[in-house]
Design a protein around this motif. Structure first.
Motif, PDB file in Angstrom:
ATOM      1  N   PHE A  22       0.829  -1.204   0.000  1.00  0.00           N
ATOM      2  CA  PHE A  22       0.000   0.000   0.000  1.00  0.00           C
ATOM      3  C   PHE A  22       0.867   1.257   0.000  1.00  0.00           C
ATOM      4  CE2 PHE A  22      -1.781   3.503   2.401  1.00  0.00           C
ATOM      5  CZ  PHE A  22      -2.995   3.717   1.777  1.00  0.00           C
ATOM      6  N   ALA A  23       1.845   1.289   0.897  1.00  0.00           N
ATOM      7  CA  ALA A  23       2.680   2.481   1.043  1.00  0.00           C
ATOM      8  C   ALA A  23       3.491   2.759  -0.219  1.00  0.00           C
ATOM      9  CB  ALA A  23       3.610   2.324   2.249  1.00  0.00           C
ATOM     10  N   LEU A  24       4.049   1.719  -0.820  1.00  0.00           N
ATOM     11  CA  LEU A  24       4.844   1.906  -2.031  1.00  0.00           C
ATOM     12  C   LEU A  24       3.988   2.396  -3.188  1.00  0.00           C
ATOM     13  CD1 LEU A  24       7.271  -1.172  -1.974  1.00  0.00           C
ATOM     14  CD2 LEU A  24       7.849   1.250  -1.668  1.00  0.00           C
ATOM     15  N   ALA A  25       2.799   1.801  -3.345  1.00  0.00           N
ATOM     16  CA  ALA A  25       1.924   2.218  -4.439  1.00  0.00           C
ATOM     17  C   ALA A  25       1.509   3.671  -4.275  1.00  0.00           C
ATOM     18  CB  ALA A  25       0.698   1.315  -4.502  1.00  0.00           C
ATOM     19  N   ALA A  26       1.162   4.061  -3.056  1.00  0.00           N
ATOM     20  CA  ALA A  26       0.764   5.443  -2.806  1.00  0.00           C
ATOM     21  C   ALA A  26       1.924   6.401  -3.024  1.00  0.00           C
ATOM     22  CB  ALA A  26       0.225   5.577  -1.385  1.00  0.00           C
ATOM     23  N   ALA A  27       3.107   6.042  -2.536  1.00  0.00           N
ATOM     24  CA  ALA A  27       4.270   6.919  -2.660  1.00  0.00           C
ATOM     25  C   ALA A  27       4.702   7.085  -4.112  1.00  0.00           C
ATOM     26  CB  ALA A  27       5.427   6.361  -1.821  1.00  0.00           C
ATOM     27  N   VAL A  28       4.728   5.976  -4.849  1.00  0.00           N
ATOM     28  CA  VAL A  28       5.131   6.050  -6.260  1.00  0.00           C
ATOM     29  C   VAL A  28       4.124   6.861  -7.066  1.00  0.00           C
ATOM     30  CG1 VAL A  28       5.474   4.706  -8.373  1.00  0.00           C
ATOM     31  CG2 VAL A  28       6.460   3.914  -6.227  1.00  0.00           C
ATOM     32  N   THR A  29       2.844   6.702  -6.763  1.00  0.00           N
ATOM     33  CA  THR A  29       1.826   7.483  -7.466  1.00  0.00           C
ATOM     34  C   THR A  29       2.017   8.976  -7.245  1.00  0.00           C
ATOM     35  OG1 THR A  29       0.184   5.701  -7.326  1.00  0.00           O
ATOM     36  CG2 THR A  29      -0.654   7.929  -7.674  1.00  0.00           C
ATOM     37  N   ARG A  30       2.212   9.369  -5.998  1.00  0.00           N
ATOM     38  CA  ARG A  30       2.388  10.791  -5.704  1.00  0.00           C
ATOM     39  C   ARG A  30       3.681  11.340  -6.309  1.00  0.00           C
ATOM     40  NH1 ARG A  30      -1.950  13.266  -4.978  1.00  0.00           N
ATOM     41  NH2 ARG A  30      -0.816  14.978  -3.986  1.00  0.00           N
ATOM     42  N   ALA A  31       4.766  10.561  -6.198  1.00  0.00           N
ATOM     43  CA  ALA A  31       6.053  11.020  -6.727  1.00  0.00           C
ATOM     44  C   ALA A  31       6.021  11.125  -8.249  1.00  0.00           C
ATOM     45  CB  ALA A  31       7.164  10.066  -6.287  1.00  0.00           C
ATOM     46  N   ALA A  32       5.446  10.137  -8.898  1.00  0.00           N
ATOM     47  CA  ALA A  32       5.387  10.153 -10.361  1.00  0.00           C
ATOM     48  C   ALA A  32       4.474  11.264 -10.860  1.00  0.00           C
ATOM     49  CB  ALA A  32       4.907   8.794 -10.875  1.00  0.00           C
ATOM     50  N   THR A  33       3.381  11.514 -10.150  1.00  0.00           N
ATOM     51  CA  THR A  33       2.491  12.614 -10.528  1.00  0.00           C
ATOM     52  C   THR A  33       3.225  13.946 -10.441  1.00  0.00           C
ATOM     53  OG1 THR A  33       0.527  11.416  -9.750  1.00  0.00           O
ATOM     54  CG2 THR A  33       0.332  13.801  -9.977  1.00  0.00           C
ATOM     55  N   ALA A  34       3.962  14.138  -9.365  1.00  0.00           N
ATOM     56  CA  ALA A  34       4.710  15.383  -9.198  1.00  0.00           C
ATOM     57  C   ALA A  34       5.771  15.544 -10.275  1.00  0.00           C
ATOM     58  CB  ALA A  34       5.357  15.413  -7.807  1.00  0.00           C
ATOM     59  N   ALA A  35       6.457  14.449 -10.612  1.00  0.00           N
ATOM     60  CA  ALA A  35       7.503  14.503 -11.630  1.00  0.00           C
ATOM     61  C   ALA A  35       6.912  14.839 -13.000  1.00  0.00           C
ATOM     62  CB  ALA A  35       8.239  13.167 -11.679  1.00  0.00           C
ATOM     63  N   LEU A  36       5.791  14.223 -13.330  1.00  0.00           N
ATOM     64  CA  LEU A  36       5.150  14.511 -14.618  1.00  0.00           C
ATOM     65  C   LEU A  36       4.629  15.934 -14.669  1.00  0.00           C
ATOM     66  CD1 LEU A  36       3.195  11.173 -15.185  1.00  0.00           C
ATOM     67  CD2 LEU A  36       5.062  12.049 -16.593  1.00  0.00           C
ATOM     68  N   ARG A  37       4.087  16.401 -13.560  1.00  0.00           N
ATOM     69  CA  ARG A  37       3.582  17.769 -13.501  1.00  0.00           C
ATOM     70  C   ARG A  37       4.712  18.778 -13.728  1.00  0.00           C
ATOM     71  NH1 ARG A  37      -1.178  19.367 -11.344  1.00  0.00           N
ATOM     72  NH2 ARG A  37      -1.375  17.410 -10.191  1.00  0.00           N
ATOM     73  N   ALA A  38       5.888  18.473 -13.178  1.00  0.00           N
ATOM     74  CA  ALA A  38       7.030  19.386 -13.318  1.00  0.00           C
ATOM     75  C   ALA A  38       7.612  19.346 -14.727  1.00  0.00           C
ATOM     76  CB  ALA A  38       8.108  19.024 -12.298  1.00  0.00           C
ATOM     77  N   ALA A  39       7.664  18.164 -15.328  1.00  0.00           N
ATOM     78  CA  ALA A  39       8.305  18.009 -16.635  1.00  0.00           C
ATOM     79  C   ALA A  39       7.339  18.220 -17.798  1.00  0.00           C
ATOM     80  CB  ALA A  39       8.935  16.621 -16.735  1.00  0.00           C
ATOM     81  N   ALA A  40       6.106  17.754 -17.653  1.00  0.00           N
ATOM     82  CA  ALA A  40       5.087  17.834 -18.713  1.00  0.00           C
ATOM     83  C   ALA A  40       5.654  17.439 -20.064  1.00  0.00           C
ATOM     84  CB  ALA A  40       4.494  19.234 -18.771  1.00  0.00           C
ATOM     85  N   PRO A  41       6.087  16.191 -20.233  1.00  0.00           N
ATOM     86  CA  PRO A  41       6.683  15.754 -21.502  1.00  0.00           C
ATOM     87  C   PRO A  41       5.764  16.044 -22.691  1.00  0.00           C
ATOM     88  CG  PRO A  41       6.894  14.051 -19.820  1.00  0.00           C
ATOM     89  CD  PRO A  41       5.974  15.092 -19.263  1.00  0.00           C
ATOM     90  N   GLY A  42       6.328  16.657 -23.732  1.00  0.00           N
ATOM     91  CA  GLY A  42       5.536  16.981 -24.912  1.00  0.00           C
ATOM     92  C   GLY A  42       4.755  18.273 -24.814  1.00  0.00           C
ATOM     93  N   GLY A  43       4.883  18.955 -23.681  1.00  0.00           N
ATOM     94  CA  GLY A  43       4.159  20.211 -23.503  1.00  0.00           C
ATOM     95  C   GLY A  43       2.902  20.034 -22.687  1.00  0.00           C
TER      96      GLY A  43
END
Length: 269
Positions: free
Chosen positions: A11-32
């Motif tokens: 549970f903890a890993l799935a929640a943490a990876v989801t939040r971290a990956a969301t933040a990373a995508l939000r910051a990078a926004a690949p493709g614009g």
């Protein structure tokens, strides 16, 4: 105690990876950033970052439990991502529309998604179960669950909320079922606040991935009778897809539907 610890870690890993990956995508926004923006039912602009984040988290978590389950989640998320990107402007919905288009020689993204998820689910089912009939039923459950969660993803929080409600009983189970349920719940719970707040949406990527994880948990936690019961329920939901989606529009947070109790010999997801 060990089983509970593994569920907690999942549970903890799935929640943490989801939040971290969301933040990373939000910051990078690949493709614009425009590529990640969609207009929801209320006309508000939302972003799709949680979809791939949920898919990545659920894939990693499910793979940790059983590679076949991880493969099913990965394939479901990838097919959903293809539809999110290539099929963004296609108004056709439902099996009938896509199969009719296919009959006319038009290969829609929905058709690719249908056959892609089904093939991956049957492959995973063949690896998760031993007997031929059980393998087929397991594939139907995984594909059916992936489709069901996408069917109810018609308003903010519906898909993630449904996963939380349907996977919760699985947390009481030991072994792969409990761990896979924890993965689905962890990823869904992490994505739910932005989804409910109409800041983001799961899209087909996240909905299908969560559904596949939910289906894999059901397969892992049930024998033939239980898997058959789940298969029948998901097939019925697919046949009545429009009614299922319409019902989901009327759900209220705190009043999410409760899954019907299976027969006494069947263990819940």
């Amino acid at each position: 105690m060990i089983g509970r610890s593994r569920r907690t870690v999942s549970f903890a890993l799935a929640a943490a990876v989801t939040r971290a990956a969301t933040a990373a995508l939000r910051a990078a926004a690949p493709g614009g950033r425009r590529r990640w923006e969609r207009t929801n039912h209320a006309g508000r602009t939302v972003v799709l970052y949680p979809g791939p984040a949920v898919a990545a988290a659920a894939t990693a978590g499910a793979w940790r439990v059983h590679p076949a389950a991880g493969f099913a989640v990965l394939a479901a998320g990838a097919c959903g991502a293809y539809d999110d990107i290539a099929g963004a402007g296609d108004a056709r919905r439902g099996f009938r529309a896509h199969l009719s288009a296919l009959r006319d020689g038009d290969v829609t993204t929905g058709a690719v998604k249908l056959f892609g998820i089904s093939s991956a689910a049957l492959t995973a089912g063949a690896l998760l179960k031993e007997r031929p009939l059980d393998k087929v039923l397991a594939g139907v459950v995984i594909a059916g669950a992936a489709h069901f969660v996408n069917l109810v993803d018609v308003r903010p929080g519906r898909a993630a909320g449904a996963v939380l409600a349907l996977a919760a009983p699985g947390l009481l189970r030991k072994g792969a079922c409990g761990e896979l349920a924890a993965v689905a719940i962890g990823a869904a719970a992490a994505a739910l606040p932005d989804d409910l707040g109409e800041r983001a949406m799961l899209g087909d990527t996240g909905a299908h991935a969560l559904g596949a994880a939910l289906g894999a948990a059901a397969v892992a936690g049930n024998g033939r009778a239980g898997v058959l019961a789940h298969a029948v329920a998901f097939v019925a939901a697919a046949v009545c897809g429009d009614k299922v989606s319409e019902a989901a529009r009327s759900w209220r947070i705190g009043q999410l539907p409760v899954a019907p109790l299976p027969p006494a010999t069947v263990s819940p997801v």
